[in-house]
Each structure stands twice: as C-alpha cells, then as structure tokens.
Design a protein around this motif. Structure first.
Motif, PDB file in Angstrom:
ATOM      1  N   ALA A 151      28.986  14.676 -12.873  1.00  0.00           N
ATOM      2  CA  ALA A 151      30.234  13.908 -12.866  1.00  0.00           C
ATOM      3  C   ALA A 151      30.101  12.767 -13.866  1.00  0.00           C
ATOM      4  CB  ALA A 151      30.504  13.348 -11.477  1.00  0.00           C
ATOM      5  N   PHE A 152      31.235  12.143 -14.182  1.00  0.00           N
ATOM      6  CA  PHE A 152      31.239  10.957 -15.036  1.00  0.00           C
ATOM      7  C   PHE A 152      31.524   9.733 -14.193  1.00  0.00           C
ATOM      8  CE2 PHE A 152      31.696  13.820 -18.648  1.00  0.00           C
ATOM      9  CZ  PHE A 152      30.946  13.156 -19.604  1.00  0.00           C
ATOM     10  N   SER A 153      30.825   8.634 -14.489  1.00  0.00           N
ATOM     11  CA  SER A 153      31.112   7.366 -13.818  1.00  0.00           C
ATOM     12  C   SER A 153      32.159   6.623 -14.648  1.00  0.00           C
ATOM     13  CB  SER A 153      29.833   6.537 -13.686  1.00  0.00           C
ATOM     14  OG  SER A 153      29.395   6.110 -14.951  1.00  0.00           O
ATOM     15  N   PRO A 154      32.771   5.583 -14.089  1.00  0.00           N
ATOM     16  CA  PRO A 154      33.792   4.827 -14.830  1.00  0.00           C
ATOM     17  C   PRO A 154      33.277   4.241 -16.148  1.00  0.00           C
ATOM     18  CG  PRO A 154      33.910   4.289 -12.508  1.00  0.00           C
ATOM     19  CD  PRO A 154      32.674   5.139 -12.694  1.00  0.00           C
ATOM     20  N   ASP A 155      31.977   3.950 -16.242  1.00  0.00           N
ATOM     21  CA  ASP A 155      31.440   3.371 -17.484  1.00  0.00           C
ATOM     22  C   ASP A 155      31.059   4.426 -18.521  1.00  0.00           C
ATOM     23  OD1 ASP A 155      29.092   4.437 -16.462  1.00  0.00           O
ATOM     24  OD2 ASP A 155      27.977   2.556 -16.494  1.00  0.00           O
ATOM     25  N   GLY A 156      31.345   5.705 -18.214  1.00  0.00           N
ATOM     26  CA  GLY A 156      31.075   6.774 -19.176  1.00  0.00           C
ATOM     27  C   GLY A 156      29.730   7.443 -19.024  1.00  0.00           C
ATOM     28  N   ALA A 157      28.912   6.967 -18.092  1.00  0.00           N
ATOM     29  CA  ALA A 157      27.618   7.610 -17.850  1.00  0.00           C
ATOM     30  C   ALA A 157      27.844   8.951 -17.157  1.00  0.00           C
ATOM     31  CB  ALA A 157      26.738   6.719 -16.980  1.00  0.00           C
ATOM     32  N   VAL A 158      26.898   9.850 -17.329  1.00  0.00           N
ATOM     33  CA  VAL A 158      26.918  11.101 -16.584  1.00  0.00           C
ATOM     34  C   VAL A 158      26.060  10.899 -15.344  1.00  0.00           C
ATOM     35  CG1 VAL A 158      26.313  13.550 -16.582  1.00  0.00           C
ATOM     36  CG2 VAL A 158      27.240  12.501 -18.654  1.00  0.00           C
ATOM     37  N   VAL A 159      26.620  11.222 -14.197  1.00  0.00           N
ATOM     38  CA  VAL A 159      25.907  11.118 -12.930  1.00  0.00           C
ATOM     39  C   VAL A 159      25.593  12.534 -12.464  1.00  0.00           C
ATOM     40  CG1 VAL A 159      25.995  10.290 -10.550  1.00  0.00           C
ATOM     41  CG2 VAL A 159      27.178   9.015 -12.360  1.00  0.00           C
ATOM     42  N   VAL A 160      24.313  12.777 -12.234  1.00  0.00           N
ATOM     43  CA  VAL A 160      23.870  14.094 -11.795  1.00  0.00           C
ATOM     44  C   VAL A 160      23.272  13.967 -10.400  1.00  0.00           C
ATOM     45  CG1 VAL A 160      22.429  16.099 -12.313  1.00  0.00           C
ATOM     46  CG2 VAL A 160      23.317  14.696 -14.190  1.00  0.00           C
ATOM     47  N   THR A 161      23.837  14.708  -9.470  1.00  0.00           N
ATOM     48  CA  THR A 161      23.242  14.810  -8.146  1.00  0.00           C
ATOM     49  C   THR A 161      22.233  15.940  -8.219  1.00  0.00           C
ATOM     50  OG1 THR A 161      25.306  14.096  -7.125  1.00  0.00           O
ATOM     51  CG2 THR A 161      23.704  15.208  -5.694  1.00  0.00           C
ATOM     52  N   VAL A 162      20.986  15.650  -7.833  1.00  0.00           N
ATOM     53  CA  VAL A 162      19.930  16.665  -7.890  1.00  0.00           C
ATOM     54  C   VAL A 162      19.330  16.868  -6.510  1.00  0.00           C
ATOM     55  CG1 VAL A 162      19.345  16.171 -10.300  1.00  0.00           C
ATOM     56  CG2 VAL A 162      18.093  15.023  -8.474  1.00  0.00           C
ATOM     57  N   HIS A 163      18.843  18.081  -6.297  1.00  0.00           N
ATOM     58  CA  HIS A 163      18.020  18.356  -5.124  1.00  0.00           C
ATOM     59  C   HIS A 163      16.584  18.174  -5.590  1.00  0.00           C
ATOM     60  CE1 HIS A 163      16.139  21.371  -2.153  1.00  0.00           C
ATOM     61  NE2 HIS A 163      16.168  20.166  -1.617  1.00  0.00           N
ATOM     62  N   GLN A 164      15.924  17.189  -5.033  1.00  0.00           N
ATOM     63  CA  GLN A 164      14.569  16.838  -5.440  1.00  0.00           C
ATOM     64  C   GLN A 164      13.583  17.219  -4.335  1.00  0.00           C
ATOM     65  OE1 GLN A 164      13.509  12.901  -7.323  1.00  0.00           O
ATOM     66  NE2 GLN A 164      12.762  12.563  -5.252  1.00  0.00           N
ATOM     67  N   VAL A 165      12.583  17.987  -4.716  1.00  0.00           N
ATOM     68  CA  VAL A 165      11.500  18.323  -3.803  1.00  0.00           C
ATOM     69  C   VAL A 165      10.209  17.858  -4.462  1.00  0.00           C
ATOM     70  CG1 VAL A 165      10.261  20.153  -2.584  1.00  0.00           C
ATOM     71  CG2 VAL A 165      12.746  20.311  -2.885  1.00  0.00           C
ATOM     72  N   VAL A 166       9.491  16.996  -3.767  1.00  0.00           N
ATOM     73  CA  VAL A 166       8.220  16.489  -4.275  1.00  0.00           C
ATOM     74  C   VAL A 166       7.124  17.011  -3.348  1.00  0.00           C
ATOM     75  CG1 VAL A 166       6.839  14.461  -4.821  1.00  0.00           C
ATOM     76  CG2 VAL A 166       9.331  14.413  -5.160  1.00  0.00           C
ATOM     77  N   LYS A 167       6.149  17.680  -3.965  1.00  0.00           N
ATOM     78  CA  LYS A 167       5.024  18.215  -3.204  1.00  0.00           C
ATOM     79  C   LYS A 167       3.729  17.572  -3.671  1.00  0.00           C
ATOM     80  CE  LYS A 167       7.080  22.763  -2.454  1.00  0.00           C
ATOM     81  NZ  LYS A 167       6.904  24.220  -2.642  1.00  0.00           N
ATOM     82  N   SER A 168       2.764  17.579  -2.770  1.00  0.00           N
ATOM     83  CA  SER A 168       1.415  17.188  -3.168  1.00  0.00           C
ATOM     84  C   SER A 168       0.867  18.306  -4.042  1.00  0.00           C
ATOM     85  CB  SER A 168       0.519  17.012  -1.942  1.00  0.00           C
ATOM     86  OG  SER A 168       0.265  18.276  -1.339  1.00  0.00           O
ATOM     87  N   LEU A 169      -0.226  18.060  -4.713  1.00  0.00           N
ATOM     88  CA  LEU A 169      -0.832  19.110  -5.540  1.00  0.00           C
ATOM     89  C   LEU A 169      -1.358  20.257  -4.684  1.00  0.00           C
ATOM     90  CD1 LEU A 169      -2.663  16.979  -8.249  1.00  0.00           C
ATOM     91  CD2 LEU A 169      -0.385  18.018  -8.328  1.00  0.00           C
ATOM     92  N   GLU A 170      -1.520  19.997  -3.392  1.00  0.00           N
ATOM     93  CA  GLU A 170      -1.959  21.043  -2.464  1.00  0.00           C
ATOM     94  C   GLU A 170      -0.777  21.847  -1.913  1.00  0.00           C
ATOM     95  OE1 GLU A 170      -2.949  17.696  -2.100  1.00  0.00           O
ATOM     96  OE2 GLU A 170      -4.745  18.137  -3.280  1.00  0.00           O
ATOM     97  N   GLY A 171       0.456  21.419  -2.233  1.00  0.00           N
ATOM     98  CA  GLY A 171       1.643  22.159  -1.808  1.00  0.00           C
ATOM     99  C   GLY A 171       2.362  21.599  -0.601  1.00  0.00           C
ATOM    100  N   ASP A 172       1.890  20.485  -0.040  1.00  0.00           N
ATOM    101  CA  ASP A 172       2.567  19.874   1.095  1.00  0.00           C
ATOM    102  C   ASP A 172       3.829  19.147   0.618  1.00  0.00           C
ATOM    103  OD1 ASP A 172       0.495  20.612   2.924  1.00  0.00           O
ATOM    104  OD2 ASP A 172      -0.694  18.914   2.206  1.00  0.00           O
ATOM    105  N   VAL A 173       4.939  19.320   1.319  1.00  0.00           N
ATOM    106  CA  VAL A 173       6.196  18.659   0.957  1.00  0.00           C
ATOM    107  C   VAL A 173       6.109  17.181   1.342  1.00  0.00           C
ATOM    108  CG1 VAL A 173       8.687  18.566   1.334  1.00  0.00           C
ATOM    109  CG2 VAL A 173       7.534  20.783   1.190  1.00  0.00           C
TER     110      VAL A 173
END
Length: 120
Positions: free
Chosen positions: A73-95
C-alpha cells in the motif's frame, strides 16, 4: 502512475525474494548507495550497501529470518508500506517469532532509499 506503482511493488517483491534466498548482491543492487536500513535485530540503523551487507551477514550467523509480503500500500507521504509475514527461527530451527510486521520504504528513482519497521 499505475506503472510506477507496479514497478515499485515488483522491485520490493524482488528484494524480499533476494533476502529470503540470502542473495545479498541481488538485494543490494536494487538499493541506493546511501541506503538507510534498520538494525531491527540489534537496534539503530546502518547506512550504505556495505553496512547493510555486514548487518545481514551478522544477523544470518545468529538467526534465520524469512519475510513474505502479504500486502502493498501507499502511505499519505508517498512511502510504500508492505505488510509481511515474518518468521524468525534459531539456527537450530526453533521458531522465535511468527508475526505480521509492517515495513515502509522510500525510493530514489527506481532504487530503495530507505526502509523502516513500523510499530502497530
């Protein structure tokens, strides 16, 4: 105008694909040389492609983040706003985190000039 919007959305899709593939060179190629990027994992910001490279290299040695765009989407100031699904895992695979997050982007022509994480 619609072409410009689609070009920016496409550019950001490519940036997320490159990030998730750990293809730093492809991601940096679509950023301005003086890019401002948040150190969301550590706090503060970095400036410039090489500082982004160093930050991501450090980040990926400690955690395994993946971000998938959900909405653009675009914000009023002209920036692009992106909603993301973020998944962060440990290097061992734990969420460690699984949430939707908003990123805002500013552009210089057809290059990403800055990114910030937006708190809801």
């Amino acid at each position: 105008m619609q072409d410009t919007i689609e070009l920016k959305f496409d550019l950001l899709r490519r940036a997320y694909i490159a990030f998730n593939a750990r293809n730093i060179d492809a991601a940096l190629a679509i950023m301005a040389s003086d890019i401002s990027w948040p150190r969301a994992f550590k706090g503060g910001h970095v400036t410039g492609r090489e500082e982004v490279r160093a930050y991501w290299t450090e980040q990926w040695s400690e955690i395994d983040p993946k971000v998938e765009p959900v909405e653009f989407a675009f914000s009023p100031d002209g920036a692009v706003v992106v909603t993301v699904h973020q998944v962060v895992k440990s290097l061992e695979g734990d969420v460690l985190a699984d949430a939707q997050v908003k990123h805002t982007f500013q552009f210089a022509g057809d290059l990403i000039l800055s990114m910030d994480v937006v708190a809801d």
